[in-house]
Design a protein around this motif. Structure first.
Motif, PDB file in Angstrom:
ATOM      1  N   THR A 213       0.832  -1.208   0.000  1.00 28.26           N
ATOM      2  CA  THR A 213       0.000   0.000   0.000  1.00 28.26           C
ATOM      3  C   THR A 213       0.866   1.256   0.000  1.00 28.26           C
ATOM      4  N   ARG A 214       1.943   1.238   0.777  1.00 29.00           N
ATOM      5  CA  ARG A 214       2.806   2.412   0.865  1.00 29.00           C
ATOM      6  C   ARG A 214       3.511   2.697  -0.448  1.00 29.00           C
ATOM      7  N   LEU A 215       4.051   1.651  -1.067  1.00 26.96           N
ATOM      8  CA  LEU A 215       4.779   1.869  -2.324  1.00 26.96           C
ATOM      9  C   LEU A 215       3.843   2.341  -3.430  1.00 26.96           C
ATOM     10  N   SER A 216       2.595   1.874  -3.401  1.00 27.41           N
ATOM     11  CA  SER A 216       1.629   2.290  -4.430  1.00 27.41           C
ATOM     12  C   SER A 216       1.356   3.792  -4.351  1.00 27.41           C
ATOM     13  N   ALA A 217       1.516   4.357  -3.147  1.00 23.54           N
ATOM     14  CA  ALA A 217       1.262   5.780  -2.964  1.00 23.54           C
ATOM     15  C   ALA A 217       2.524   6.623  -3.071  1.00 23.54           C
ATOM     16  N   MET A 218       3.679   6.015  -3.216  1.00 20.99           N
ATOM     17  CA  MET A 218       4.945   6.753  -3.257  1.00 20.99           C
ATOM     18  C   MET A 218       5.398   6.987  -4.694  1.00 20.99           C
ATOM     19  N   ARG A 219       6.060   8.084  -4.869  1.00 23.85           N
ATOM     20  CA  ARG A 219       6.720   8.343  -6.141  1.00 23.85           C
ATOM     21  C   ARG A 219       8.178   7.892  -6.003  1.00 23.85           C
ATOM     22  N   PRO A 220       8.689   7.164  -6.967  1.00 22.92           N
ATOM     23  CA  PRO A 220      10.092   6.724  -6.862  1.00 22.92           C
ATOM     24  C   PRO A 220      11.040   7.904  -6.939  1.00 22.92           C
ATOM     25  N   ASP A 221      12.028   7.909  -6.047  1.00 17.58           N
ATOM     26  CA  ASP A 221      13.025   8.990  -6.068  1.00 17.58           C
ATOM     27  C   ASP A 221      14.329   8.544  -6.719  1.00 17.58           C
ATOM     28  N   PHE A 222      14.448   7.235  -6.960  1.00 19.79           N
ATOM     29  CA  PHE A 222      15.658   6.677  -7.586  1.00 19.79           C
ATOM     30  C   PHE A 222      16.924   7.184  -6.897  1.00 19.79           C
ATOM     31  N   ALA A 223      16.890   7.199  -5.570  1.00 15.83           N
ATOM     32  CA  ALA A 223      18.066   7.588  -4.809  1.00 15.83           C
ATOM     33  C   ALA A 223      19.125   6.510  -4.954  1.00 15.83           C
ATOM     34  N   GLY A 224      20.369   6.915  -4.886  1.00 24.67           N
ATOM     35  CA  GLY A 224      21.466   5.968  -5.027  1.00 24.67           C
ATOM     36  C   GLY A 224      21.928   5.877  -6.456  1.00 24.67           C
ATOM     37  N   GLN A 225      22.872   4.939  -6.679  1.00 27.14           N
ATOM     38  CA  GLN A 225      23.482   4.796  -7.989  1.00 27.14           C
ATOM     39  C   GLN A 225      22.602   3.960  -8.903  1.00 27.14           C
ATOM     40  N   PRO A 226      22.575   4.266 -10.194  1.00 28.32           N
ATOM     41  CA  PRO A 226      21.827   3.422 -11.124  1.00 28.32           C
ATOM     42  C   PRO A 226      22.349   1.998 -11.095  1.00 28.32           C
ATOM     43  N   ALA A 227      21.452   1.067 -11.289  1.00 25.44           N
ATOM     44  CA  ALA A 227      21.849  -0.350 -11.261  1.00 25.44           C
ATOM     45  C   ALA A 227      20.989  -1.124 -12.232  1.00 25.44           C
ATOM     46  N   ASN A 228      21.441  -2.304 -12.614  1.00 25.50           N
ATOM     47  CA  ASN A 228      20.671  -3.161 -13.497  1.00 25.50           C
ATOM     48  C   ASN A 228      19.348  -3.503 -12.848  1.00 25.50           C
ATOM     49  N   GLY A 229      18.292  -3.463 -13.631  1.00 28.12           N
ATOM     50  CA  GLY A 229      16.978  -3.794 -13.112  1.00 28.12           C
ATOM     51  C   GLY A 229      16.123  -2.571 -12.885  1.00 28.12           C
ATOM     52  N   LEU A 230      16.739  -1.381 -12.757  1.00 26.76           N
ATOM     53  CA  LEU A 230      15.961  -0.158 -12.587  1.00 26.76           C
ATOM     54  C   LEU A 230      15.530   0.323 -13.962  1.00 26.76           C
TER      55      LEU A 230
END
Length: 234
Positions: A213-230
């Protein structure tokens, strides 16, 4: 016939070679102790002393003999010692080494078994149905799948065949930095049920459902380094 004076002249050099005769010495107690200390302080006596390793070994042998009624001899003392050491090593391997090796061999369970067309809502429905019959193992598994599939549907992470729970938690943790610890905990619960055959509880399912429920309401901030799978934000 050789004159007596001539004979004495011939024997005189031989008498001169004999060591001088000294009368016996009778020292008192203090003098005798001093002589003994001086004698024992000579280098040849110091080099003849046993090393500290030999002293420890002798003490250990004496201890074993005390346990066995002095029946263990110096020749066969190594046999019981080797046996005792072998037992200790086996116990250490069973208690310490084996669990660590098993832990290293353990891998995270795959999130999906091959349901590429099932969306997040379908997994949520499966989880809810399992929870209604108190099948908490199934409820946890289906709810965590809903978390991952929802992120794929939103293009937060790429669709990846064979993705494990640990990989999903790591990738989603980089996309939703504030929920990274909860994602790791949800992956641990999923692995415990799916891979480790652990028993799930109602609170386990509630924790994964709250995360969904929490993730459905959150906007991704993509904090951290880019990685495979993102996925690339669009």
């Amino acid at each position: 016939m050789i004159p007596v004076s001539a004979s004495l002249a011939l024997l005189l050099p031989a008498f001169q070679l004999l060591p001088a005769f000294e009368p016996p010495v009778d020292p008192d107690r203090g003098e005798a102790q001093r002589w003994a200390a001086e004698e024992l302080s000579k280098p040849q006596y110091a080099s003849a002393k046993p090393s500290w390793i030999a002293e420890i070994w002798n003490q250990f042998v004496d201890w074993l003999r005390s346990l066995n009624g002095d029946s263990i001899g110096g020749a066969n003392i190594g046999v019981p010692l080797i046996g005792a050491l072998a037992v200790v090593l086996i116990v250490v391997a069973v208690i310490v080494v084996r669990p660590r090796l098993n832990a290293r061999k353990k891998t995270s369970a795959k999130v999906f078994d091959g349901e590429p067309t099932v969306d997040a809502d379908a997994f949520r429905a499966l989880a809810s149905a399992a929870a209604s019959r108190e099948d908490w193992q199934t409820a946890v598994v289906e709810q965590f799948r809903a978390v991952v599939r929802a992120a794929e549907d939103r293009a937060v992470i790429d669709i990846q065949a064979g993705r494990t729970a640990d990989e999903a938690a790591a990738q989603l943790g980089r996309a939703f930095g504030a929920a990274s610890s909860r994602l790791e905990e949800a992956a641990r619960i999923f692995d415990g049920v799916k891979y480790g055959k652990a028993t799930a509880t109602a609170s386990d399912h509630a924790a994964v459902r709250a995360l969904d429920t929490r993730l459905s309401a959150m906007r991704p901030d993509f904090a951290g380094q880019p990685a495979n799978g993102l996925a690339v934000p669009r």
